[in-house]
Design a protein around this motif. Structure first.
Motif, PDB file in Angstrom:
ATOM      1  N   UNK A 253      13.577   5.862  24.454  1.00  0.00           N
ATOM      2  CA  UNK A 253      14.111   7.299  24.920  1.00  0.00           C
ATOM      3  C   UNK A 253      13.642   7.417  26.184  1.00  0.00           C
ATOM      4  N   UNK A 254      12.246   6.832  26.161  1.00  0.00           N
ATOM      5  CA  UNK A 254      11.539   6.979  27.579  1.00  0.00           C
ATOM      6  C   UNK A 254      12.275   6.248  28.514  1.00  0.00           C
ATOM      7  N   UNK A 255      12.740   4.786  27.985  1.00  0.00           N
ATOM      8  CA  UNK A 255      12.587   4.047  28.803  1.00  0.00           C
ATOM      9  C   UNK A 255      14.327   4.333  29.204  1.00  0.00           C
ATOM     10  N   UNK A 256      15.158   5.015  28.335  1.00  0.00           N
ATOM     11  CA  UNK A 256      16.728   5.404  28.849  1.00  0.00           C
ATOM     12  C   UNK A 256      16.541   6.212  29.386  1.00  0.00           C
ATOM     13  N   UNK A 257      15.805   7.419  29.722  1.00  0.00           N
ATOM     14  CA  UNK A 257      16.008   8.569  30.095  1.00  0.00           C
ATOM     15  C   UNK A 257      15.463   8.235  31.640  1.00  0.00           C
ATOM     16  N   UNK A 258      14.206   7.063  31.788  1.00  0.00           N
ATOM     17  CA  UNK A 258      14.217   6.435  33.232  1.00  0.00           C
ATOM     18  C   UNK A 258      15.376   5.873  33.108  1.00  0.00           C
ATOM     19  N   UNK A 259      15.819   5.523  33.133  1.00  0.00           N
ATOM     20  CA  UNK A 259      16.746   4.282  33.839  1.00  0.00           C
ATOM     21  C   UNK A 259      17.843   5.107  33.951  1.00  0.00           C
ATOM     22  N   UNK A 260      18.066   6.700  33.415  1.00  0.00           N
ATOM     23  CA  UNK A 260      19.199   7.371  33.248  1.00  0.00           C
ATOM     24  C   UNK A 260      18.952   8.030  34.606  1.00  0.00           C
TER      25      UNK A 260
ATOM     26  N   UNK B  18      15.949   0.602  38.698  1.00  0.00           N
ATOM     27  CA  UNK B  18      15.355  -0.758  38.647  1.00  0.00           C
ATOM     28  C   UNK B  18      13.496  -0.172  38.613  1.00  0.00           C
ATOM     29  N   UNK B  19      13.603   0.280  39.977  1.00  0.00           N
ATOM     30  CA  UNK B  19      12.299   0.643  40.530  1.00  0.00           C
ATOM     31  C   UNK B  19      11.858   1.817  39.558  1.00  0.00           C
ATOM     32  N   UNK B  20      12.495   2.549  38.935  1.00  0.00           N
ATOM     33  CA  UNK B  20      11.820   4.017  37.953  1.00  0.00           C
ATOM     34  C   UNK B  20      12.040   2.595  36.978  1.00  0.00           C
ATOM     35  N   UNK B  21      12.555   2.359  36.406  1.00  0.00           N
ATOM     36  CA  UNK B  21      12.217   1.226  34.975  1.00  0.00           C
ATOM     37  C   UNK B  21      11.472   0.392  34.499  1.00  0.00           C
TER      38      UNK B  21
ATOM     39  N   UNK C 133       2.930   4.597  42.386  1.00  0.00           N
ATOM     40  CA  UNK C 133       4.232   4.906  42.911  1.00  0.00           C
ATOM     41  C   UNK C 133       4.074   3.805  43.804  1.00  0.00           C
ATOM     42  N   UNK C 134       2.893   2.913  44.077  1.00  0.00           N
ATOM     43  CA  UNK C 134       3.096   1.780  45.286  1.00  0.00           C
ATOM     44  C   UNK C 134       4.043   0.774  45.024  1.00  0.00           C
ATOM     45  N   UNK C 135       3.473   1.090  43.547  1.00  0.00           N
ATOM     46  CA  UNK C 135       5.214  -0.792  42.569  1.00  0.00           C
ATOM     47  C   UNK C 135       5.921   0.062  42.530  1.00  0.00           C
ATOM     48  N   UNK C 136       6.668   1.255  42.949  1.00  0.00           N
ATOM     49  CA  UNK C 136       7.429   1.295  42.542  1.00  0.00           C
ATOM     50  C   UNK C 136       8.031   1.393  43.917  1.00  0.00           C
ATOM     51  N   UNK C 137       7.131   2.093  45.377  1.00  0.00           N
ATOM     52  CA  UNK C 137       7.872   1.993  46.381  1.00  0.00           C
ATOM     53  C   UNK C 137       8.263   0.609  47.008  1.00  0.00           C
TER      54      UNK C 137
ATOM     55  N   UNK D  78       9.905   8.194  53.361  1.00  0.00           N
ATOM     56  CA  UNK D  78      11.053   9.568  52.898  1.00  0.00           C
ATOM     57  C   UNK D  78      10.193   9.882  51.594  1.00  0.00           C
ATOM     58  N   UNK D  79       9.970  10.415  50.774  1.00  0.00           N
ATOM     59  CA  UNK D  79       9.196  10.964  50.044  1.00  0.00           C
ATOM     60  C   UNK D  79      10.502  10.548  48.632  1.00  0.00           C
ATOM     61  N   UNK D  80       9.634  10.115  47.461  1.00  0.00           N
ATOM     62  CA  UNK D  80      10.596   9.924  45.877  1.00  0.00           C
ATOM     63  C   UNK D  80      10.031  11.011  45.151  1.00  0.00           C
ATOM     64  N   UNK D  81      10.222  11.913  45.023  1.00  0.00           N
ATOM     65  CA  UNK D  81       9.360  12.661  43.655  1.00  0.00           C
ATOM     66  C   UNK D  81       9.956  12.769  42.365  1.00  0.00           C
ATOM     67  N   UNK D  82      10.862  12.063  42.677  1.00  0.00           N
ATOM     68  CA  UNK D  82      11.474  11.726  41.216  1.00  0.00           C
ATOM     69  C   UNK D  82      10.819  11.068  40.226  1.00  0.00           C
ATOM     70  N   UNK D  83       9.846  10.452  40.714  1.00  0.00           N
ATOM     71  CA  UNK D  83       8.994   8.849  39.697  1.00  0.00           C
ATOM     72  C   UNK D  83       8.080  10.266  39.028  1.00  0.00           C
ATOM     73  N   UNK D  84       7.771  10.850  39.347  1.00  0.00           N
ATOM     74  CA  UNK D  84       6.780  12.216  38.477  1.00  0.00           C
ATOM     75  C   UNK D  84       7.308  12.433  37.467  1.00  0.00           C
ATOM     76  N   UNK D  85       8.768  12.396  37.374  1.00  0.00           N
ATOM     77  CA  UNK D  85       9.032  12.306  35.818  1.00  0.00           C
ATOM     78  C   UNK D  85       7.785  11.245  34.935  1.00  0.00           C
ATOM     79  N   UNK D  86       7.988  10.191  35.300  1.00  0.00           N
ATOM     80  CA  UNK D  86       7.405   8.638  34.222  1.00  0.00           C
ATOM     81  C   UNK D  86       5.787   9.110  34.355  1.00  0.00           C
ATOM     82  N   UNK D  87       4.963  10.206  35.274  1.00  0.00           N
ATOM     83  CA  UNK D  87       3.578  10.311  34.868  1.00  0.00           C
ATOM     84  C   UNK D  87       3.652  11.674  33.706  1.00  0.00           C
ATOM     85  N   UNK D  88       4.793  12.624  33.843  1.00  0.00           N
ATOM     86  CA  UNK D  88       4.177  13.588  32.896  1.00  0.00           C
ATOM     87  C   UNK D  88       5.345  13.361  32.055  1.00  0.00           C
ATOM     88  N   UNK D  89       6.047  12.610  31.369  1.00  0.00           N
ATOM     89  CA  UNK D  89       6.619  12.144  30.545  1.00  0.00           C
ATOM     90  C   UNK D  89       5.424  11.795  28.785  1.00  0.00           C
TER      91      UNK D  89
END
Length: 168
Positions: free
Chosen positions: A51-58, A75-78, A120-124, A32-43
């Motif tokens: 603000x970055x941590x708040x947006x990631x949490x949101x 929790x994972x993306x934060x 990505x490995x840590x998040x997943x 199952x792909x979780x592409x929303x974590x690209x936000x962390x890469x591109x911010x």
């Protein structure tokens, strides 16, 4: 493009892509792909991380709300948003004076590959560990982490190749 508009567009686009399209994909019971974590890469990197941590949490909590998953995505993306700076310093050898000019597009492919694979490995791994929450399913956690990470990375690199801007 204005950075604020870019961040808002990226946030909304990744959220809608994840909850409307990618959450409905499940290959072989593990992928199952979780592409929303690209936000962390591109911010963009800034000295103020709050603000970055708040947006990631949101972003994570919105994915959780649409997925009915109880906070595991938040929790994972934060967590990867919090440790991102450590890996930028370690892999790209950047310090605070380089933050304003830092962009993944300007780095070598090997460095970007290592950075995205590690986060990505840590998040997943965190995500699937919290979803299963048992040592009896540890093999399922590892299989899901490896296959979903590979699929997420293929989609990320394919998307970055297709949508990259010509620099010259």
């Amino acid at each position: 493009m204005n950075k604020t508009i870019y961040i808002i567009f990226l946030f909304i686009f990744l959220l809608l892509l994840q909850v409307l399209v990618l959450n409905n994909i499940l290959f072989l019971g593990y992928i199952n792909p979780y592409l929303y974590i690209v936000f962390v890469f591109l911010y963009p990197l800034k000295t103020n991380r709050i603000p970055f941590l708040i947006l990631s949490f949101l972003l994570g909590i919105f994915v959780d709300a649409f997925s009915n998953s109880g906070g595991v995505h938040a929790f994972s993306i934060l967590f990867i948003a919090y440790i991102r700076l450590f890996f930028i310093k370690a892999i790209f050898k950047k310090n605070e004076s380089d933050y304003l000019l830092f962009s993944l597009r300007l780095q070598t492919f090997g460095e970007v590959f290592n950075f995205t694979v590690i986060l990505t490995l840590i998040h997943h791994f965190i995500l699937f560990s919290l979803i299963n929450f048992s040592f009896y399913n540890f093999s399922n956690v590892l299989i899901s982490t490896i296959f979903s990470s590979a699929f997420t990375l293929v989609l990320y690199f394919l998307g970055s190749f297709l949508f990259r801007k010509k620099l010259v």
